[in-house]
Design a protein around this motif. Sequence first.
Motif, PDB file in Angstrom:
ATOM      1  N   PHE A   1      -5.496 -14.611  -0.436  1.00  0.00           N
ATOM      2  CA  PHE A   1      -5.693 -13.469   0.457  1.00  0.00           C
ATOM      3  C   PHE A   1      -7.032 -13.496   1.192  1.00  0.00           C
ATOM      4  CE2 PHE A   1      -2.299 -11.645  -2.216  1.00  0.00           C
ATOM      5  CZ  PHE A   1      -1.424 -11.281  -1.205  1.00  0.00           C
ATOM      6  N   GLU A   2      -7.725 -14.623   1.151  1.00  0.00           N
ATOM      7  CA  GLU A   2      -8.988 -14.747   1.881  1.00  0.00           C
ATOM      8  C   GLU A   2      -8.744 -14.430   3.356  1.00  0.00           C
ATOM      9  OE1 GLU A   2     -12.632 -17.906   1.871  1.00  0.00           O
ATOM     10  OE2 GLU A   2     -10.608 -18.727   1.919  1.00  0.00           O
ATOM     11  N   ASN A   3      -9.604 -13.615   3.918  1.00  0.00           N
ATOM     12  CA  ASN A   3      -9.528 -13.194   5.332  1.00  0.00           C
ATOM     13  C   ASN A   3      -8.335 -12.286   5.642  1.00  0.00           C
ATOM     14  OD1 ASN A   3     -11.874 -14.709   5.978  1.00  0.00           O
ATOM     15  ND2 ASN A   3     -10.596 -16.550   6.139  1.00  0.00           N
ATOM     16  N   CYS A   4      -7.694 -11.719   4.623  1.00  0.00           N
ATOM     17  CA  CYS A   4      -6.597 -10.768   4.835  1.00  0.00           C
ATOM     18  C   CYS A   4      -7.099  -9.366   4.491  1.00  0.00           C
ATOM     19  CB  CYS A   4      -5.407 -11.094   3.935  1.00  0.00           C
ATOM     20  SG  CYS A   4      -4.571 -12.626   4.341  1.00  0.00           S
ATOM     21  N   GLU A   5      -6.668  -8.413   5.271  1.00  0.00           N
ATOM     22  CA  GLU A   5      -7.033  -7.031   4.990  1.00  0.00           C
ATOM     23  C   GLU A   5      -6.071  -6.397   3.992  1.00  0.00           C
ATOM     24  OE1 GLU A   5      -7.868  -2.892   7.475  1.00  0.00           O
ATOM     25  OE2 GLU A   5      -7.527  -4.762   8.569  1.00  0.00           O
ATOM     26  N   PHE A   6      -4.780  -6.747   4.122  1.00  0.00           N
ATOM     27  CA  PHE A   6      -3.756  -6.141   3.281  1.00  0.00           C
ATOM     28  C   PHE A   6      -2.968  -7.193   2.513  1.00  0.00           C
ATOM     29  CE2 PHE A   6      -4.524  -2.950   6.510  1.00  0.00           C
ATOM     30  CZ  PHE A   6      -4.609  -1.791   5.752  1.00  0.00           C
ATOM     31  N   ALA A   7      -2.474  -6.778   1.353  1.00  0.00           N
ATOM     32  CA  ALA A   7      -1.561  -7.579   0.547  1.00  0.00           C
ATOM     33  C   ALA A   7      -0.223  -6.833   0.519  1.00  0.00           C
ATOM     34  CB  ALA A   7      -2.094  -7.741  -0.873  1.00  0.00           C
ATOM     35  N   TYR A   8       0.869  -7.573   0.674  1.00  0.00           N
ATOM     36  CA  TYR A   8       2.202  -6.999   0.632  1.00  0.00           C
ATOM     37  C   TYR A   8       2.858  -7.439  -0.666  1.00  0.00           C
ATOM     38  CZ  TYR A   8       1.403  -5.957   5.506  1.00  0.00           C
ATOM     39  OH  TYR A   8       0.881  -5.472   6.672  1.00  0.00           O
ATOM     40  N   GLY A   9       3.467  -6.511  -1.362  1.00  0.00           N
ATOM     41  CA  GLY A   9       4.094  -6.836  -2.636  1.00  0.00           C
ATOM     42  C   GLY A   9       5.457  -6.202  -2.766  1.00  0.00           C
ATOM     43  N   THR A  10       6.430  -7.027  -3.135  1.00  0.00           N
ATOM     44  CA  THR A  10       7.783  -6.534  -3.386  1.00  0.00           C
ATOM     45  C   THR A  10       8.012  -6.483  -4.889  1.00  0.00           C
ATOM     46  OG1 THR A  10       8.619  -7.460  -1.312  1.00  0.00           O
ATOM     47  CG2 THR A  10      10.256  -6.947  -3.012  1.00  0.00           C
ATOM     48  N   PHE A  11       8.314  -5.310  -5.398  1.00  0.00           N
ATOM     49  CA  PHE A  11       8.609  -5.149  -6.813  1.00  0.00           C
ATOM     50  C   PHE A  11       9.974  -5.773  -7.118  1.00  0.00           C
ATOM     51  CE2 PHE A  11       5.371  -2.041  -6.155  1.00  0.00           C
ATOM     52  CZ  PHE A  11       4.721  -1.912  -7.377  1.00  0.00           C
ATOM     53  N   ILE A  12      10.075  -6.364  -8.285  1.00  0.00           N
ATOM     54  CA  ILE A  12      11.310  -7.009  -8.711  1.00  0.00           C
ATOM     55  C   ILE A  12      12.093  -6.032  -9.571  1.00  0.00           C
ATOM     56  CG2 ILE A  12      12.227  -8.911 -10.112  1.00  0.00           C
ATOM     57  CD1 ILE A  12       9.532 -10.355  -8.993  1.00  0.00           C
ATOM     58  N   TYR A  13      13.254  -5.635  -9.068  1.00  0.00           N
ATOM     59  CA  TYR A  13      14.098  -4.677  -9.779  1.00  0.00           C
ATOM     60  C   TYR A  13      14.828  -5.357 -10.935  1.00  0.00           C
ATOM     61  CZ  TYR A  13      17.890  -1.385 -10.649  1.00  0.00           C
ATOM     62  OH  TYR A  13      18.782  -0.537 -11.245  1.00  0.00           O
ATOM     63  N   GLN A  14      15.431  -6.525 -10.630  1.00  0.00           N
ATOM     64  CA  GLN A  14      16.171  -7.268 -11.649  1.00  0.00           C
ATOM     65  C   GLN A  14      16.108  -8.747 -11.299  1.00  0.00           C
ATOM     66  OE1 GLN A  14      20.156  -5.851 -12.458  1.00  0.00           O
ATOM     67  NE2 GLN A  14      20.840  -7.951 -12.804  1.00  0.00           N
ATOM     68  N   ASN A  15      15.784  -9.571 -12.275  1.00  0.00           N
ATOM     69  CA  ASN A  15      15.744 -11.008 -12.044  1.00  0.00           C
ATOM     70  C   ASN A  15      16.971 -11.664 -12.654  1.00  0.00           C
ATOM     71  OD1 ASN A  15      14.985 -10.475 -14.644  1.00  0.00           O
ATOM     72  ND2 ASN A  15      13.132 -11.676 -14.621  1.00  0.00           N
ATOM     73  N   PHE A  16      17.299 -12.878 -12.195  1.00  0.00           N
ATOM     74  CA  PHE A  16      18.462 -13.584 -12.724  1.00  0.00           C
ATOM     75  C   PHE A  16      18.270 -15.087 -12.568  1.00  0.00           C
ATOM     76  CE2 PHE A  16      19.337 -12.304  -8.358  1.00  0.00           C
ATOM     77  CZ  PHE A  16      19.694 -13.493  -7.758  1.00  0.00           C
ATOM     78  N   LEU A  17      19.064 -15.810 -13.330  1.00  0.00           N
ATOM     79  CA  LEU A  17      19.025 -17.264 -13.373  1.00  0.00           C
ATOM     80  C   LEU A  17      20.459 -17.765 -13.345  1.00  0.00           C
ATOM     81  CD1 LEU A  17      17.219 -19.811 -13.955  1.00  0.00           C
ATOM     82  CD2 LEU A  17      17.607 -19.354 -16.383  1.00  0.00           C
ATOM     83  N   PHE A  18      20.702 -18.883 -12.655  1.00  0.00           N
ATOM     84  CA  PHE A  18      22.022 -19.509 -12.656  1.00  0.00           C
ATOM     85  C   PHE A  18      21.839 -21.020 -12.580  1.00  0.00           C
ATOM     86  CE2 PHE A  18      21.101 -18.033  -8.318  1.00  0.00           C
ATOM     87  CZ  PHE A  18      21.202 -19.206  -7.583  1.00  0.00           C
ATOM     88  N   PRO A  19      22.905 -21.795 -12.797  1.00  0.00           N
ATOM     89  CA  PRO A  19      22.758 -23.254 -12.744  1.00  0.00           C
ATOM     90  C   PRO A  19      22.177 -23.705 -11.397  1.00  0.00           C
ATOM     91  CG  PRO A  19      24.880 -22.653 -13.682  1.00  0.00           C
ATOM     92  CD  PRO A  19      24.254 -21.383 -13.152  1.00  0.00           C
TER      93      PRO A  19
END
Length: 147
Positions: free
Chosen positions: A88-106
């Motif tokens: 985030f060097e030289n950035c004023e804002f950070a954007y973050g998306t919360f993870i509601y549910q994670n999953f894994l598949f082959p």
Amino acid sequence: MQAKYIKVLSIKRVYAERIVDGTKKIELRKRSIGIELGDLILLYETTPDSVIKGGFVADKTISLPVSEMWSKYHPILGVDKEFYDLYFENCEFAYGTFIYQNFLFPALSLKQIQELCSGFTPPQATINWRKIVIQPMDHALNQGERV
């Protein structure tokens, strides 16, 4: 939560693994990349892996000053302070998306993805599959497990 759109997000393997194993609960970006509440996000692990083998359903996305994002959420960001500051060097804002549910598949290799979804090219950041019918991907997703 019902998935609104399917999107593919390019990400390094280490961060994809942290999302899938639950240690990274917010996906960070330098700018808004159009991930919305309820979107189904497939994690395209960049080279040398070039695979999709997991993802998440997006919760809300927030924007905060860089220092505030770290101070409020550092235990669930899935990155260390050195990486965070460099990213985030030289950035004023950070954007973050919360993870509601994670999953894994082959795992699906780039070649397999391209066979299932003609014209697929790895995204620079994110691509939107909302207008593409990807029934073969449904089978792969249904094989997955909630984590």
